[in-house]
Design a protein around this motif. Structure first.
Motif, mmCIF file in Angstrom:
data_model
loop_
_atom_site.group_PDB
_atom_site.id
_atom_site.type_symbol
_atom_site.label_atom_id
_atom_site.label_comp_id
_atom_site.label_asym_id
_atom_site.label_seq_id
_atom_site.Cartn_x
_atom_site.Cartn_y
_atom_site.Cartn_z
ATOM 1 N N THR A 198 0.833 -1.211 0.000
ATOM 2 C CA THR A 198 0.000 0.000 0.000
ATOM 3 C C THR A 198 0.862 1.254 0.000
ATOM 4 O OG1 THR A 198 -1.691 -1.215 1.268
ATOM 5 C CG2 THR A 198 -1.886 1.182 1.188
ATOM 6 N N SER A 243 -5.707 -0.333 -3.719
ATOM 7 C CA SER A 243 -4.938 0.884 -3.481
ATOM 8 C C SER A 243 -3.902 1.140 -4.565
ATOM 9 C CB SER A 243 -4.249 0.799 -2.111
ATOM 10 O OG SER A 243 -3.347 1.871 -1.943
ATOM 11 N N TYR A 254 -4.474 -3.721 -0.547
ATOM 12 C CA TYR A 254 -3.347 -3.196 -1.331
ATOM 13 C C TYR A 254 -3.565 -3.326 -2.834
ATOM 14 C CZ TYR A 254 -1.380 -8.016 -1.711
ATOM 15 O OH TYR A 254 -1.161 -9.336 -1.961
ATOM 16 N N ARG A 280 1.332 4.122 -3.370
ATOM 17 C CA ARG A 280 0.329 5.141 -3.103
ATOM 18 C C ARG A 280 0.346 6.189 -4.222
ATOM 19 N NH1 ARG A 280 4.938 5.825 -0.694
ATOM 20 N NH2 ARG A 280 5.847 7.874 -0.287
#
Length: 570
Positions: free
Chosen positions: A24, A170, A167, A28
């Protein structure tokens, strides 16, 4: 039920939560479609190779494969013999074409070559089979861990699914790729540790070579089978022919794999990544099977249960068949004690017939195990309860929980759950991408970058929830690794045939391919069920070849009888 110690919990939780947090954090802020769906096209060949391998090597691989070797020996490795051939073909044909067209999914190419309906149909076939497989890759470790550890099955399904969703949604493709590198390190480390611990737990005078001799005496080291016997699922020919077609379709047309190498920095990086996978995958599977063989040898010197599924054993011991089951346990004890004499004689070369006696005692024990399964099935039928009597998938986890030291149990459980997360994340990533690019964007018109990324995240999330739902209602098949391959084989041959028509049969047009694909899918599903109910004898691996041959043949016949169809070429 087994109990985990605090050190096992720490190792397990730190490993899993660390992977989620790392994936994650590292990815980002993916703002555009190129970054989110192709990982910015920055992946190096080793990242691609490990990611491709991690996608295929699910928890099912590390749970079922050792048990497969324990029961049937090393013959299962023949399943992968077609892999290197498939890698070479994909590197020469598929990758240059995908790169030249700059596609986001494999199915975009089919619209350029044929038409929208063929692209849509192929994408839907992928979504069906991969959507089911995603649920199974969550369910497989959950059902086994729930049985041996006493954890709640539904809660486990939800936890595994949510960790992956966090994740994958994300960070998209890059999150999948960067986490899979670390997951593969954990997986390789855990399996190596397990292997050396098994060797260390054998009697002092049993070297690795002697262990192999004992396994060989029991017929477990028979790797190659050149027969054309269709009663044998795994032969050299089914691996080379059926396996090649399965691998061509999986690595060349399945978006969960295609998306891994589409993230490559260049054609060379993509090709090197796949060749790396082709060179390493067969030895890796051989090693995992060898772990199962060593577990088999370990239980030549240590008494094994007659069924490795603790729930099944507990159930039958509280049924009207309890005394019969206890008698089988006593019979197994007698066989085990007799076997020790023959093994000692074989190791010391005291009796030339001792190899034959080892094989006969193991055959006798196999008969006892079959009778135990039959008793469990009878007890379940009597009470109208579903109890899994086949224990292949429980062999390795039973060994881990009962023989590994504290801390290492947590590591091996982390291996299993990491493998589940790595393969599931690839599948969800590919399902979201295919739904976004092949169905949503293509049928709703142009969208902004932000809208596309947002849609892809929502579709990935939705597929994650659906996978959790499939996991919560799934039932165990005879063997989990076979179940995944069966689902793939039902669809892959047809899909591969569509792509081969696109590559090599330029005179065939979209209408003929679309109709042929519909007919072929009905035929292949029918063939599978005819084999399932023993009306015909066609092992599932051959469905890949048969499906591919049927769709190509029907499409060519239809095209030759409808010459006025317009050509749509690349």
């Amino acid at each position: 039920m087994q109990k985990l110690y605090w050190i096992d919990w720490i190792v397990l939780l730190v490993t899993l939560l660390g992977i989620v947090a790392y994936g994650t954090w590292q990815t980002r802020g993916s703002k555009n479609v190129q970054d989110y769906l192709k990982g910015g096209k920055t992946s190096k060949w080793w990242t691609i190779g490990l990611s491709v391998m991690a996608t295929q090597a699910s928890a099912i691989t590390f749970l079922s494969t050792p048990g497969q070797a324990f029961n049937d020996g090393m013959g299962f490795v023949q399943f992968y013999f077609g892999l290197p051939i498939a890698m070479i073909v994909i590197c020469m044909v598929f990758i240059p074409l995908y790169h030249r067209l700059n596609v986001y999914t494999a199915y975009e190419f089919l619209e350029n070559r044929f038409d929208l309906k063929t692209r849509t149909l192929t994408a839907i076939l992928f979504l069906i089979q991969r959507g089911l497989a995603a649920g199974i890759t969550i369910f497989a470790p959950a059902i086994i861990l729930s049985v041996v550890l006493g954890w709640n099955l539904m809660l486990l399904n939800i936890i595994i699914g949510i960790l992956v969703i966090i994740y994958t949604v994300s960070g998209g493709t890059k999150a999948v790729n960067v986490t899979q590198k670390h997951q593969m390190v954990i997986i390789f480390s855990g399996m190596l540790v397990a292997f050396f611990i098994i060797i260390s737990k054998l009697p002092q005078d049993i070297t690795f070579n002697k262990a192999l001799e004992i396994a060989s005496a029991s017929g477990k080291m028979n790797i190659l089978d050149f027969s054309f016997d269709f009663n044998n699922r795994y032969t050299f020919w089914s691996g080379i022919i059926g396996g090649t077609f399965l691998m061509l379709s999986y690595f060349g047309t399945d978006q969960s794999q295609v998306q891994r190498y589409l993230s490559g920095k260049s054609v060379k990086e993509m090709q090197l990544g796949l060749l790396f996978n082709g060179l390493l995958k067969v030895p890796m599977q051989f090693f995992i099977l060898l772990v199962g063989i060593m577990v088999f040898v370990f239980y030549q010197f240590n008494q094994a249960p007659i069924n490795f599924n603790p729930n099944a054993t507990e159930f039958v011991l509280h049924s009207e068949f309890a005394n019969d089951y206890k008698s089988l346990q006593q019979e197994s004890d007698v066989i085990f004690n007799n076997k020790q004499k023959h093994i000692t004689s074989y190791i010391n070369s005291e009796n030339p017939d001792s190899e034959k006696y080892i094989a006969s005692t193991n055959n006798a024990n196999d008969d006892v195990r079959k009778k135990a399964k039959s008793l469990i099935a009878k007890a379940a039928e009597k009470q109208n309860i579903k109890i899994e009597n086949n224990d292949v998938d429980y062999v390795f986890i039973y060994f881990i929980l009962n023989n590994l030291p504290r801390g290492l149990i947590g590591l091996l459980l982390a291996v299993i759950l990491s493998a589940a997360m790595s393969s599931t994340s690839s599948e969800l990533n590919a399902l979201g991408s295919t739904t976004t690019m092949d169905l949503y964007k293509r049928n709703t018109g142009e969208k902004t970058e932000e809208e596309m990324v947002k849609a892809s995240k929502w579709f990935t999330f939705a597929w994650g929830i659906l996978a959790i739902c499939v996991a919560c209602i799934a039932n165990l098949a005879e063997n989990l690794i076979q179940l995944v391959n069966i689902i793939g084989s039902i669809f892959y041959g047809n899909v591969l045939g569509i792509f081969l028509l696109a590559f090599f049969f330029k005179f065939v047009k979209g209408k003929a391919v679309f109709i042929a694909a519909l007919i072929t899918q009905i035929i292949v599903i029918s063939l599978y069920f005819l084999d399932l109910y023993e009306f015909i004898n066609l092992p599932f691996l051959w469905l890949n070849f048969v499906g591919c041959a049927i769709v190509i043949t029907i499409a060519m016949i239809l095209q030759l009888t409808h010459k006025n169809d317009r050509t749509i070429t690349t």
